[in-house]
Design a protein around this motif. Structure first.
Motif, PDB file in Angstrom:
ATOM      1  N   MET A   1      77.094  78.430  94.603  1.00 53.77           N
ATOM      2  CA  MET A   1      76.519  77.688  93.504  1.00 53.77           C
ATOM      3  C   MET A   1      75.005  77.707  93.556  1.00 53.77           C
ATOM      4  SD  MET A   1      78.903  74.366  93.220  1.00 53.77           S
ATOM      5  CE  MET A   1      78.768  74.119  91.461  1.00 53.77           C
TER       6      MET A   1
ATOM      7  N   LEU B   1      84.966  70.503  84.905  1.00 52.52           N
ATOM      8  CA  LEU B   1      85.167  70.819  86.323  1.00 52.52           C
ATOM      9  C   LEU B   1      85.841  72.187  86.478  1.00 52.52           C
ATOM     10  CD1 LEU B   1      86.433  67.429  87.833  1.00 52.52           C
ATOM     11  CD2 LEU B   1      84.316  68.610  88.425  1.00 52.52           C
ATOM     12  N   SER B   2      86.824  72.439  85.639  1.00 54.40           N
ATOM     13  CA  SER B   2      87.554  73.713  85.720  1.00 54.40           C
ATOM     14  C   SER B   2      86.606  74.882  85.464  1.00 54.40           C
ATOM     15  CB  SER B   2      88.698  73.724  84.706  1.00 54.40           C
ATOM     16  OG  SER B   2      89.503  72.562  84.866  1.00 54.40           O
ATOM     17  N   ARG B   3      85.717  74.695  84.502  1.00 50.36           N
ATOM     18  CA  ARG B   3      84.757  75.776  84.209  1.00 50.36           C
ATOM     19  C   ARG B   3      83.740  75.954  85.320  1.00 50.36           C
ATOM     20  NH1 ARG B   3      84.424  74.656  77.676  1.00 50.36           N
ATOM     21  NH2 ARG B   3      86.524  75.468  77.302  1.00 50.36           N
ATOM     22  N   MET B   4      83.332  74.857  85.944  1.00 53.26           N
ATOM     23  CA  MET B   4      82.375  74.983  87.051  1.00 53.26           C
ATOM     24  C   MET B   4      83.026  75.724  88.227  1.00 53.26           C
ATOM     25  SD  MET B   4      79.559  73.915  85.920  1.00 53.26           S
ATOM     26  CE  MET B   4      78.517  73.894  87.395  1.00 53.26           C
ATOM     27  N   GLY B   5      84.329  75.555  88.394  1.00 56.72           N
ATOM     28  CA  GLY B   5      85.037  76.292  89.443  1.00 56.72           C
ATOM     29  C   GLY B   5      84.940  77.788  89.216  1.00 56.72           C
ATOM     30  N   VAL B   6      84.997  78.174  87.972  1.00 59.19           N
ATOM     31  CA  VAL B   6      84.861  79.588  87.633  1.00 59.19           C
ATOM     32  C   VAL B   6      83.420  80.042  87.819  1.00 59.19           C
ATOM     33  CG1 VAL B   6      84.887  81.179  85.662  1.00 59.19           C
ATOM     34  CG2 VAL B   6      86.833  79.664  86.059  1.00 59.19           C
TER      35      VAL B   6
ATOM     36  N   SER C   1      81.168  78.906  89.714  1.00 56.55           N
ATOM     37  CA  SER C   1      80.693  78.940  91.106  1.00 56.55           C
ATOM     38  C   SER C   1      81.009  80.291  91.742  1.00 56.55           C
ATOM     39  CB  SER C   1      81.329  77.805  91.911  1.00 56.55           C
ATOM     40  OG  SER C   1      82.719  78.005  92.038  1.00 56.55           O
ATOM     41  N   THR C   2      82.021  80.986  91.222  1.00 62.88           N
ATOM     42  CA  THR C   2      82.354  82.306  91.754  1.00 62.88           C
ATOM     43  C   THR C   2      81.639  83.394  90.972  1.00 62.88           C
ATOM     44  OG1 THR C   2      84.543  81.484  92.372  1.00 62.88           O
ATOM     45  CG2 THR C   2      84.258  83.851  92.332  1.00 62.88           C
ATOM     46  N   GLN C   3      81.507  83.203  89.675  1.00 64.97           N
ATOM     47  CA  GLN C   3      80.859  84.211  88.820  1.00 64.97           C
ATOM     48  C   GLN C   3      79.787  83.524  87.972  1.00 64.97           C
ATOM     49  OE1 GLN C   3      79.285  86.747  87.714  1.00 64.97           O
ATOM     50  NE2 GLN C   3      81.100  88.044  87.969  1.00 64.97           N
TER      51      GLN C   3
ATOM     52  N   ALA D   1      94.710  78.466  82.708  1.00 63.44           N
ATOM     53  CA  ALA D   1      93.545  77.611  82.469  1.00 63.44           C
ATOM     54  C   ALA D   1      93.990  76.153  82.292  1.00 63.44           C
ATOM     55  CB  ALA D   1      92.785  78.087  81.243  1.00 63.44           C
TER      56      ALA D   1
ATOM     57  N   VAL E   1      94.798  74.468  85.660  1.00 59.05           N
ATOM     58  CA  VAL E   1      93.655  73.989  86.439  1.00 59.05           C
ATOM     59  C   VAL E   1      93.113  72.687  85.830  1.00 59.05           C
ATOM     60  CG1 VAL E   1      91.361  74.555  87.311  1.00 59.05           C
ATOM     61  CG2 VAL E   1      93.079  76.347  87.101  1.00 59.05           C
TER      62      VAL E   1
END
Lengths: 77, 77, 77, 77, 77, 77
Positions: free
Chosen positions: B1, B26-31, B33-35, B58, B61
């Motif tokens: 991040m 939150l679900s989008r931040m999880g994505v 944080s990787t990309q 989606a 999650v």
């Protein structure tokens, strides 16, 4: 898990955002515990970071770890 | 991040619907944080937003994150 | 989520069956939040409603949302 | 969900085994709510009942619903 | 579920390891409830027991059931 | 589960990191309970340790087991 240094001292964090960052760390350690070779990990990361299903799956694991950490911190109430 | 700005101050929301919106965030931040590359994310989004399994994954999650947020808010009782 | 009308006022329901119906609604909103175009959704629905794995995945998301709603209602005890 | 008859009166069961059977019923209703056509369901059932991943996925959904029902019954203590 | 004999009397076990064994049993009953034919099950078992993703998926279901049983036993504290 | 030796005495650990290591052990026992042949396991391990989705799936199972162990230890508070 070959590494013996301490990487997880506590589940407590100062606030939700740091809790989320710890959830990401836990998710990555889950991967590293199976594949400790950093070169392999970097190569694979490029793959799933460019795949919709790979990214959703990563976010899924973070969500579960965040659930654990949120409960540990009594939701930072 | 990479981002250092505060994006998650609290898990508390005024009502269930805002809780659901936070679960999506939150679900989008999880994505992210990787990309973190927004251009890649936009391209991939078009893909999975047109795939039944991508959309169900989606929603999965979001459901887990909503579970966390609902517990944090004592289910808005 | 473009829609701004209230669609989730409360997690409380009169009985378990209405709770289950709310779980289905939450699961669908999770999908809609990623793909708001109803025409695309209808087309995709036809697909996964005729796929064993698609249906099981849908039931999976409902199960998680039902867990949340059941806890919110103290299991209708 | 087109059906309007009551199919879920309570999460309480006499014992764990009946709780498990209710978990199976909930899992099937999750499928039926997306695909109410019994002929399609029967055809698909034959498919996934002969697929290792399909059966594991079905058992997964039952496990989540059983978690909910077990908590509702205070684990039949 | 055709079988009518009692196979699940209680979620209580003497210790964590027996709890883990019960979690495995629950996971298998979830499969059997969908596919009761033992010959089909044996054939499929050979398949997924030789597939990395099949084994991980099986371990996943066991983990969820173990979560339920651990809570039921108050974590054998 | 053919093995009869005790491999899981307690869910209690001294600290979160040992809890995480126990979560990894539980995840592996879930795999071993389905496929006890160590030669097959070693071969398959090589496979999924080089697959992005395999590693994410492994991390997912660890996350669920870590949730159980964290609750058992009252989050090491």
């Amino acid at each position: 898990m070959e590494q013996k240094e301490t990487w997880l001292k506590s589940l407590m964090t100062k606030n939700p955002q740091e809790g989320y960052e710890l959830a990401i760390k836990l998710s990555r350690m889950g991967v590293k515990s199976t594949q400790p070779d950093m070169d392999v990990l970097k190569k694979l990361r490029k793959e799933y970071a460019n795949s919709a299903s790979g990214l959703t799956a990563a976010s899924h694991v973070v969500a579960i770890n965040f659930q654990t950490i949120s409960a540990a911190n009594n939701y930072w109430k």
